[in-house]
Structure formats: structure tokens, C-alpha cells
Motif scaffolding. Structure first.
Motif, PDB file in Angstrom:
ATOM      1  N   LEU A   1      10.938  20.641 -34.334  1.00  0.00           N
ATOM      2  CA  LEU A   1      12.013  20.007 -34.646  1.00  0.00           C
ATOM      3  C   LEU A   1      13.306  20.927 -34.457  1.00  0.00           C
ATOM      4  N   TYR A   2      14.299  20.026 -34.615  1.00  0.00           N
ATOM      5  CA  TYR A   2      15.589  20.850 -34.132  1.00  0.00           C
ATOM      6  C   TYR A   2      16.714  20.440 -35.355  1.00  0.00           C
ATOM      7  N   PHE A   3      17.708  21.423 -35.603  1.00  0.00           N
ATOM      8  CA  PHE A   3      18.587  21.287 -36.697  1.00  0.00           C
ATOM      9  C   PHE A   3      19.833  20.403 -35.949  1.00  0.00           C
ATOM     10  N   ASN A   4      20.172  19.372 -36.858  1.00  0.00           N
ATOM     11  CA  ASN A   4      21.395  18.728 -36.298  1.00  0.00           C
ATOM     12  C   ASN A   4      21.988  18.210 -37.876  1.00  0.00           C
ATOM     13  N   PRO A   5      23.227  18.601 -37.939  1.00  0.00           N
ATOM     14  CA  PRO A   5      23.752  18.222 -39.705  1.00  0.00           C
ATOM     15  C   PRO A   5      24.021  16.952 -39.595  1.00  0.00           C
ATOM     16  N   TYR A   6      23.933  16.075 -38.648  1.00  0.00           N
ATOM     17  CA  TYR A   6      24.572  14.648 -38.542  1.00  0.00           C
ATOM     18  C   TYR A   6      23.267  13.854 -38.925  1.00  0.00           C
ATOM     19  N   PHE A   7      22.155  14.252 -38.538  1.00  0.00           N
ATOM     20  CA  PHE A   7      21.040  13.511 -38.621  1.00  0.00           C
ATOM     21  C   PHE A   7      20.365  13.362 -40.146  1.00  0.00           C
ATOM     22  N   ALA A   8      19.779  12.411 -40.571  1.00  0.00           N
ATOM     23  CA  ALA A   8      19.423  12.299 -41.913  1.00  0.00           C
ATOM     24  C   ALA A   8      18.326  13.362 -42.225  1.00  0.00           C
ATOM     25  N   GLY A   9      18.566  14.317 -42.918  1.00  0.00           N
ATOM     26  CA  GLY A   9      17.478  15.285 -43.414  1.00  0.00           C
ATOM     27  C   GLY A   9      17.612  16.396 -42.536  1.00  0.00           C
ATOM     28  N   GLN A  10      18.646  16.522 -41.427  1.00  0.00           N
ATOM     29  CA  GLN A  10      18.940  17.516 -40.556  1.00  0.00           C
ATOM     30  C   GLN A  10      18.005  18.113 -39.543  1.00  0.00           C
ATOM     31  N   ALA A  11      16.610  17.507 -39.859  1.00  0.00           N
ATOM     32  CA  ALA A  11      15.676  17.936 -38.771  1.00  0.00           C
ATOM     33  C   ALA A  11      15.314  16.715 -38.013  1.00  0.00           C
ATOM     34  N   ILE A  12      15.581  16.851 -36.724  1.00  0.00           N
ATOM     35  CA  ILE A  12      15.289  15.978 -35.781  1.00  0.00           C
ATOM     36  C   ILE A  12      14.358  16.159 -34.611  1.00  0.00           C
ATOM     37  N   GLY A  13      13.538  15.315 -34.298  1.00  0.00           N
ATOM     38  CA  GLY A  13      12.251  15.624 -33.369  1.00  0.00           C
ATOM     39  C   GLY A  13      12.744  15.575 -32.032  1.00  0.00           C
ATOM     40  N   MET A  14      14.022  15.180 -31.534  1.00  0.00           N
ATOM     41  CA  MET A  14      14.516  15.151 -30.377  1.00  0.00           C
ATOM     42  C   MET A  14      15.277  16.408 -30.027  1.00  0.00           C
TER      43      MET A  14
END
Length: 309
Positions: free
Chosen positions: A215-228
């Protein structure tokens, strides 16, 4: 009803006897203006109005604020060239955005509701769209023998899917299902603002925040952990028109393309709105003239009762 008819008959008879104008009964009118209320009531109404306006403003501010509890950021509002009431899409950006989708996004994301023919007159000519479609092998059939076969793509074909089914897509992406991008700009709160912020918002997690492997950290994604994984970066591709492919430029172009995909009627809708505004202005001017100079004479006439001879 009977009482009203009786009053009307008496008024008509009185007019006949007097030989003059009939005295029509006039219903009493209540004076309920704000200034006629008592001081206490005016103060109460003013207080209720202030509280209601303040509550609405507070709800709106909380809805658009940063959620500090879970570190989720709301996408800011960017000055898109098509954001105005009468502004059209940047069709050069739409063309570059399709190139980004084809070379980058199409490896994982589908666009099931967009066909090659939809590109004609928007970003490509008919010959260019036909050439793009023919580069793909489309599974078709069955033929006369009941077997499936492949053929070159046609303008009526939709964009090919990267995976044959959702299970294969999950298996290739560590269990995450890449969403279809046909209407993603309308399906996400914030539209292209959110997509642009998501694409350019990858960063290292803050101290104390652990991200699971894959997973990758992205503050704009819900949960901040995105698989992309971060899909774009500087010079990830070369634009056909020579535009520098910076990170922000690539994100801007693909967001514009996705906005067009979500609303293919975007320009036609605004063009029709402009025509309606112009026609409404002309009709309003004619109606104002008729009311001011034609109907005023009729409205100012007085109804006079003339008794029969």
C-alpha cells in the motif's frame, strides 16, 4: 356561499336605487409587516434568523474542513479552464488526456462506456479514431462454426478491458479492484479536483503512521492507504504535440479527459444554456414592453356599472 351571494345582490340593488356606481364589498386586508410587530417578536425573529444562518455556515465549514482525526485532506478547488458557466473543455488537453489513459491508465483501469466513435469531433478525426481502434484485437463471434474469433477493432467498439473479469483484476492488483473510469469524475466527491489531488498527492507517511506492504500513503484517499502505486511522474511519456510532460501537466490532462468522459455533452449543454439565456432576454424585453405600453391601459380602466334602461 349563500351569504356572499346575498351581500352581492344587496349591493347591486343599492346601485340601482342610487343610480350610481355599485358598491362592491371589499374584504378587509391584514397588515402583517415586520415593522408592525412588537419589539419582542421582532427580536425573537431576528435571533432565529441569525442562529439559522450561523448554523448553516457552521455545517458548511465543517463539511469542507480538514479532518484532523484521520489525516484525510479535502481536495482544494483548482481554476479549471472549463469551470466557468460558459467555458468549454480544452480539447487539446482532452486529446493529451486520452494519450495518458491509453499509455498509463489502461493497463489497469477500464472505460466500459466509452467507444472509439465518441472521440470523433472531440479529440480526434474520424480517420484517427478508426486507426486507433484497428490497433486492438477484439474478441468477436461466434462465427458460422460456433467458434469465437478475433478481428481488428471498429469505431463502434468500446475501449478494451485490461482484465477479462473482476477476479482477474483483483488477483493482479493484490486484492484491489481498479475502478472503471468512465464516470469517475462524477462518481467521486470533488470531481477532477479530487482526481488531480490524488494523482499528485503521494508522499511519505508522517511519523507514527505505518503503511502495510503493498500500500501507499496518500492523504487525499479515504483511509490514506491506497493500493495503486504512484501512476504518473515527470516525463512518463512524450506528448504527440510536444507539450512538456510534467507531473502536473499529465495529471491536468487526464483529469480533463475524465471530465469529458463523464459528461460528453459538457460543451453542448453550456452552448444550449447560452442560447436559452439570449432568447429569454429577448422574450423578457418584449413582455416588458407589452406590459408597460399595452396592458397598462387596460389595467387602469375602471369597471362602472350601468343600470339597464
Amino acid at each position: 356561499m349563500a351569504a356572499a351571494c346575498l351581500v352581492l345582490r344587496r349591493s347591486l340593488r343599492a346601485g340601482q336605487l342610487l343610480g350610481g356606481r355599485a358598491a362592491w364589498p371589499v374584504a378587509p386586508q391584514a397588515n402583517m409587516s415586520f415593522s408592525s410587530l412588537s419589539r419582542g417578536r421582532r427580536l425573537a425573529l431576528s435571533t432565529i434568523g441569525v442562529i439559522a444562518a450561523g448554523g448553516a455556515g457552521l455545517v458548511f465549514a465543517l463539511h469542507n474542513s480538514v479532518k484532523a482525526t484521520d489525516l484525510e485532506l479535502h481536495a482544494p478547488s483548482y481554476p479549471w479552464s472549463h469551470g466557468g458557466f460558459l467555458s468549454s473543455l480544452d480539447h487539446g488537453s482532452v486529446r493529451r488526456g486520452y494519450q495518458v489513459y491509453r499509455q498509463v491508465c489502461a493497463a489497469c483501469h477500464s472505460m466500459d462506456y466509452i467507444a472509439f466513435r465518441n472521440l470523433i469531433g472531440v479529440s480526434h478525426t474520424e480517420a484517427e479514431a478508426k486507426s486507433l481502434a484497428e490497433e486492438f484485437e477484439i474478441l468477436d463471434g461466434p462465427d458460422d462454426n460456433g467458434e469465437m474469433f478475433t478481428r481488428p477493432g471498429k469505431l463502434s467498439d468500446h475501449f478494451p478491458k485490461p482484465y477479462p473479469n473482476p477476479e482477474a483484476a483483483r488477483a493482479a492488483n493484490n486484492g484491489a479492484l481498479p475502478p472503471d473510469l468512465s464516470y469517475i469524475a462524477n462518481a467521486r466527491h470533488g470531481g477532477e479536483d479530487y482526481i488531480f489531488s490524488l494523482l499528485t498527492g503521494y508522499c511519505d507517511p508522517p511519523a507514527g503512521v505505518e503503511i502495510r506492504e503493498g500500500l501507499y500513503f496518500n492523504p487525499y484517499f479515504a483511509g490514506q492507504a491506497i493500493g495503486m502505486a504512484p501512476p504518473i511522474y515527470n516525463e512518463i511519456l512524450e506528448y504527440d504535440d510536444g507539450t512538456p510532460a510534467t507531473l502536473s501537466q499529465v495529471a491536468k490532462d487526464v483529469c480533463t479527459f475524465l471530465r469529458w468522459a463523464s459528461e460528453p455533452e459538457h460543451d453542448d449543454r453550456k452552448r444550449m444554456g447560452l442560447k436559452i439565456i439570449l432568447m429569454s432576454t429577448m422574450v423578457s424585453a418584449v413582455l416588458y414592453y407589452m406590459k408597460r405600453h399595452r396592458w397598462t391601459v387596460l389595467k387602469s380602466r375602471k369597471m362602472v356599472y350601468k343600470p339597464p334602461k
